[in-house]
Design a protein around this motif. Structure first.
Motif, PDB file in Angstrom:
ATOM      1  N   THR A  68      -6.422  -8.059 -20.702  1.00 56.64           N
ATOM      2  CA  THR A  68      -6.995  -8.149 -19.363  1.00 56.64           C
ATOM      3  C   THR A  68      -6.060  -8.893 -18.418  1.00 56.64           C
ATOM      4  O   THR A  68      -5.779  -8.422 -17.310  1.00 56.64           O
ATOM      5  CB  THR A  68      -8.359  -8.850 -19.404  1.00 56.64           C
ATOM      6  N   GLY A  69      -5.547 -10.042 -18.852  1.00 55.62           N
ATOM      7  CA  GLY A  69      -4.703 -10.861 -17.992  1.00 55.62           C
ATOM      8  C   GLY A  69      -3.280 -10.343 -17.873  1.00 55.62           C
ATOM      9  O   GLY A  69      -2.876  -9.859 -16.814  1.00 55.62           O
ATOM     10  N   PHE A  70      -2.512 -10.431 -18.960  1.00 56.39           N
ATOM     11  CA  PHE A  70      -1.090 -10.095 -18.905  1.00 56.39           C
ATOM     12  C   PHE A  70      -0.856  -8.643 -18.492  1.00 56.39           C
ATOM     13  O   PHE A  70      -0.108  -8.373 -17.559  1.00 56.39           O
ATOM     14  CB  PHE A  70      -0.401 -10.383 -20.246  1.00 56.39           C
ATOM     15  N   CYS A  71      -1.494  -7.705 -19.195  1.00 62.80           N
ATOM     16  CA  CYS A  71      -1.278  -6.291 -18.869  1.00 62.80           C
ATOM     17  C   CYS A  71      -1.791  -5.956 -17.474  1.00 62.80           C
ATOM     18  O   CYS A  71      -1.197  -5.142 -16.768  1.00 62.80           O
ATOM     19  CB  CYS A  71      -1.927  -5.384 -19.913  1.00 62.80           C
ATOM     20  N   GLY A  72      -2.882  -6.598 -17.076  1.00 61.43           N
ATOM     21  CA  GLY A  72      -3.400  -6.383 -15.725  1.00 61.43           C
ATOM     22  C   GLY A  72      -2.437  -6.850 -14.655  1.00 61.43           C
ATOM     23  O   GLY A  72      -2.283  -6.213 -13.611  1.00 61.43           O
ATOM     24  N   GLY A  73      -1.754  -7.963 -14.900  1.00 60.01           N
ATOM     25  CA  GLY A  73      -0.788  -8.474 -13.936  1.00 60.01           C
ATOM     26  C   GLY A  73       0.564  -7.780 -14.030  1.00 60.01           C
ATOM     27  O   GLY A  73       1.311  -7.717 -13.059  1.00 60.01           O
ATOM     28  N   PHE A  74       0.884  -7.244 -15.191  1.00 57.77           N
ATOM     29  CA  PHE A  74       2.203  -6.667 -15.438  1.00 57.77           C
ATOM     30  C   PHE A  74       2.264  -5.189 -15.051  1.00 57.77           C
ATOM     31  O   PHE A  74       3.230  -4.733 -14.463  1.00 57.77           O
ATOM     32  CB  PHE A  74       2.551  -6.847 -16.913  1.00 57.77           C
ATOM     33  N   SER A  75       1.236  -4.440 -15.398  1.00 59.26           N
ATOM     34  CA  SER A  75       1.243  -3.020 -15.066  1.00 59.26           C
ATOM     35  C   SER A  75       0.822  -2.831 -13.613  1.00 59.26           C
ATOM     36  O   SER A  75       0.136  -3.667 -13.046  1.00 59.26           O
ATOM     37  CB  SER A  75       0.331  -2.231 -16.006  1.00 59.26           C
ATOM     38  N   THR A  76       1.242  -1.746 -13.041  1.00 55.59           N
ATOM     39  CA  THR A  76       1.111  -1.630 -11.594  1.00 55.59           C
ATOM     40  C   THR A  76       0.724  -0.219 -11.179  1.00 55.59           C
ATOM     41  O   THR A  76       1.532   0.505 -10.599  1.00 55.59           O
ATOM     42  CB  THR A  76       2.443  -2.002 -10.932  1.00 55.59           C
ATOM     43  N   PHE A  77      -0.508   0.172 -11.444  1.00 50.67           N
ATOM     44  CA  PHE A  77      -0.931   1.517 -11.083  1.00 50.67           C
ATOM     45  C   PHE A  77      -0.922   1.722  -9.574  1.00 50.67           C
ATOM     46  O   PHE A  77      -0.543   2.800  -9.098  1.00 50.67           O
ATOM     47  CB  PHE A  77      -2.319   1.829 -11.664  1.00 50.67           C
ATOM     48  N   SER A  78      -1.318   0.719  -8.829  1.00 48.96           N
ATOM     49  CA  SER A  78      -1.323   0.874  -7.371  1.00 48.96           C
ATOM     50  C   SER A  78       0.100   1.041  -6.841  1.00 48.96           C
ATOM     51  O   SER A  78       0.343   1.853  -5.943  1.00 48.96           O
ATOM     52  CB  SER A  78      -2.018  -0.308  -6.699  1.00 48.96           C
ATOM     53  N   THR A  79       1.045   0.300  -7.404  1.00 55.89           N
ATOM     54  CA  THR A  79       2.442   0.459  -6.993  1.00 55.89           C
ATOM     55  C   THR A  79       2.950   1.833  -7.389  1.00 55.89           C
ATOM     56  O   THR A  79       3.624   2.514  -6.608  1.00 55.89           O
ATOM     57  CB  THR A  79       3.326  -0.645  -7.620  1.00 55.89           C
ATOM     58  N   PHE A  80       2.629   2.259  -8.597  1.00 55.39           N
ATOM     59  CA  PHE A  80       2.998   3.605  -9.061  1.00 55.39           C
ATOM     60  C   PHE A  80       2.472   4.669  -8.088  1.00 55.39           C
ATOM     61  O   PHE A  80       3.196   5.577  -7.685  1.00 55.39           O
ATOM     62  CB  PHE A  80       2.449   3.833 -10.472  1.00 55.39           C
ATOM     63  N   SER A  81       1.218   4.554  -7.708  1.00 53.57           N
ATOM     64  CA  SER A  81       0.615   5.534  -6.802  1.00 53.57           C
ATOM     65  C   SER A  81       1.299   5.522  -5.442  1.00 53.57           C
ATOM     66  O   SER A  81       1.590   6.581  -4.868  1.00 53.57           O
ATOM     67  CB  SER A  81      -0.880   5.239  -6.632  1.00 53.57           C
ATOM     68  N   ASN A  82       1.575   4.335  -4.928  1.00 54.44           N
ATOM     69  CA  ASN A  82       2.251   4.218  -3.633  1.00 54.44           C
ATOM     70  C   ASN A  82       3.657   4.785  -3.701  1.00 54.44           C
ATOM     71  O   ASN A  82       4.092   5.489  -2.782  1.00 54.44           O
ATOM     72  CB  ASN A  82       2.272   2.755  -3.179  1.00 54.44           C
ATOM     73  N   GLU A  83       4.387   4.481  -4.761  1.00 52.97           N
ATOM     74  CA  GLU A  83       5.757   4.979  -4.880  1.00 52.97           C
ATOM     75  C   GLU A  83       5.776   6.508  -5.010  1.00 52.97           C
ATOM     76  O   GLU A  83       6.650   7.172  -4.448  1.00 52.97           O
ATOM     77  CB  GLU A  83       6.462   4.321  -6.065  1.00 52.97           C
ATOM     78  N   THR A  84       4.806   7.065  -5.735  1.00 53.63           N
ATOM     79  CA  THR A  84       4.707   8.523  -5.837  1.00 53.63           C
ATOM     80  C   THR A  84       4.422   9.121  -4.460  1.00 53.63           C
ATOM     81  O   THR A  84       5.040  10.118  -4.051  1.00 53.63           O
ATOM     82  CB  THR A  84       3.599   8.918  -6.836  1.00 53.63           C
ATOM     83  N   PHE A  85       3.503   8.499  -3.732  1.00 58.01           N
ATOM     84  CA  PHE A  85       3.175   8.950  -2.381  1.00 58.01           C
ATOM     85  C   PHE A  85       4.398   8.894  -1.467  1.00 58.01           C
ATOM     86  O   PHE A  85       4.669   9.827  -0.706  1.00 58.01           O
ATOM     87  CB  PHE A  85       2.039   8.096  -1.802  1.00 58.01           C
ATOM     88  N   LEU A  86       5.171   7.800  -1.544  1.00 58.39           N
ATOM     89  CA  LEU A  86       6.369   7.663  -0.707  1.00 58.39           C
ATOM     90  C   LEU A  86       7.408   8.730  -1.035  1.00 58.39           C
ATOM     91  O   LEU A  86       8.053   9.281  -0.134  1.00 58.39           O
ATOM     92  CB  LEU A  86       6.971   6.266  -0.847  1.00 58.39           C
ATOM     93  N   LEU A  87       7.578   9.020  -2.323  1.00 60.58           N
ATOM     94  CA  LEU A  87       8.508  10.084  -2.708  1.00 60.58           C
ATOM     95  C   LEU A  87       8.058  11.426  -2.119  1.00 60.58           C
ATOM     96  O   LEU A  87       8.878  12.195  -1.604  1.00 60.58           O
ATOM     97  CB  LEU A  87       8.621  10.181  -4.233  1.00 60.58           C
ATOM     98  N   LEU A  88       6.755  11.688  -2.175  1.00 63.66           N
ATOM     99  CA  LEU A  88       6.229  12.921  -1.585  1.00 63.66           C
ATOM    100  C   LEU A  88       6.425  12.926  -0.073  1.00 63.66           C
ATOM    101  O   LEU A  88       6.825  13.943   0.509  1.00 63.66           O
ATOM    102  CB  LEU A  88       4.746  13.077  -1.929  1.00 63.66           C
ATOM    103  N   GLN A  89       6.170  11.805   0.545  1.00 63.37           N
ATOM    104  CA  GLN A  89       6.309  11.678   2.002  1.00 63.37           C
ATOM    105  C   GLN A  89       7.760  11.895   2.448  1.00 63.37           C
ATOM    106  O   GLN A  89       8.016  12.420   3.527  1.00 63.37           O
ATOM    107  CB  GLN A  89       5.814  10.301   2.432  1.00 63.37           C
ATOM    108  N   GLN A  90       8.692  11.494   1.579  1.00 64.15           N
ATOM    109  CA  GLN A  90      10.120  11.660   1.881  1.00 64.15           C
ATOM    110  C   GLN A  90      10.613  13.069   1.547  1.00 64.15           C
ATOM    111  O   GLN A  90      11.802  13.359   1.673  1.00 64.15           O
ATOM    112  CB  GLN A  90      10.938  10.628   1.105  1.00 64.15           C
ATOM    113  N   GLY A  91       9.706  13.917   1.086  1.00 65.45           N
ATOM    114  CA  GLY A  91      10.079  15.279   0.749  1.00 65.45           C
ATOM    115  C   GLY A  91      10.756  15.415  -0.599  1.00 65.45           C
ATOM    116  O   GLY A  91      11.370  16.443  -0.897  1.00 65.45           O
ATOM    117  N   LYS A  92      10.663  14.407  -1.432  1.00 69.45           N
ATOM    118  CA  LYS A  92      11.292  14.425  -2.760  1.00 69.45           C
ATOM    119  C   LYS A  92      10.264  14.881  -3.798  1.00 69.45           C
ATOM    120  O   LYS A  92       9.856  14.119  -4.677  1.00 69.45           O
ATOM    121  CB  LYS A  92      11.833  13.045  -3.099  1.00 69.45           C
ATOM    122  N   LEU A  93       9.859  16.127  -3.687  1.00 65.95           N
ATOM    123  CA  LEU A  93       8.818  16.676  -4.556  1.00 65.95           C
ATOM    124  C   LEU A  93       9.209  16.612  -6.027  1.00 65.95           C
ATOM    125  O   LEU A  93       8.410  16.196  -6.869  1.00 65.95           O
ATOM    126  CB  LEU A  93       8.491  18.116  -4.150  1.00 65.95           C
TER     127      LEU A  93
END
Length: 132
Positions: free
Chosen positions: A79-104
């Motif tokens: 709950t603690g370590f993995c919750g702080g270490f893994s980053t699904f929200s960052t993953f989602s944002n980075e995927t969105f940014l790649l799509l936004q930049q046209g890097k399908l």
């Protein structure tokens, strides 16, 4: 007396999650710093952090199912370590940014490789813990 005892137990659990989350966040920051140069064009740091967190989660989660770790250890690490270490929200944002930049192609590769390698990470952690 029961309310006091339950409050004390609750505070211990909160402290474990807090400490684990802090350690996970610091580890995540360390990975981001270590891979900052290589992550300028592709989010390798997030991918690596998520894979590593999945290995830890698979390892501890499997031991928890076997009752080989305490609830306190599970709270601290899963709950603690993995919750702080893994980053699904960052993953989602980075995927969105790649799509936004046209890097399908990069977005699809990132999303697919994250899913595949993180599933392999959970499996690997499970495999390692079953041999301990």
């Amino acid at each position: 007396m029961i309310i006091q005892l339950n409050f004390h137990v609750l505070m211990q659990k909160i402290l474990l999650v807090f400490l684990g989350g802090g350690a996970g966040s610091l580890a995540r920051y360390g990975v981001a710093e270590a891979l900052s140069e290589s992550s300028k064009n592709f989010p390798y740091a997030t991918l690596c952090a998520n894979i590593a967190a999945c290995i830890v989660l698979g390892f501890v989660g499997t031991l928890a199912v076997k009752d080989s770790v305490t609830d306190a250890t599970r709270l601290l690490l899963v709950t603690g370590f993995c919750g702080g270490f893994s980053t699904f929200s960052t993953f989602s944002n980075e995927t969105f940014l790649l799509l936004q930049q046209g890097k399908l192609a990069a977005a699809l590769f990132y999303a697919t490789s994250s899913l595949i390698f993180c599933l392999i990470g959970v499996w690997l952690g499970n495999l390692i813990s079953s041999r301990v």
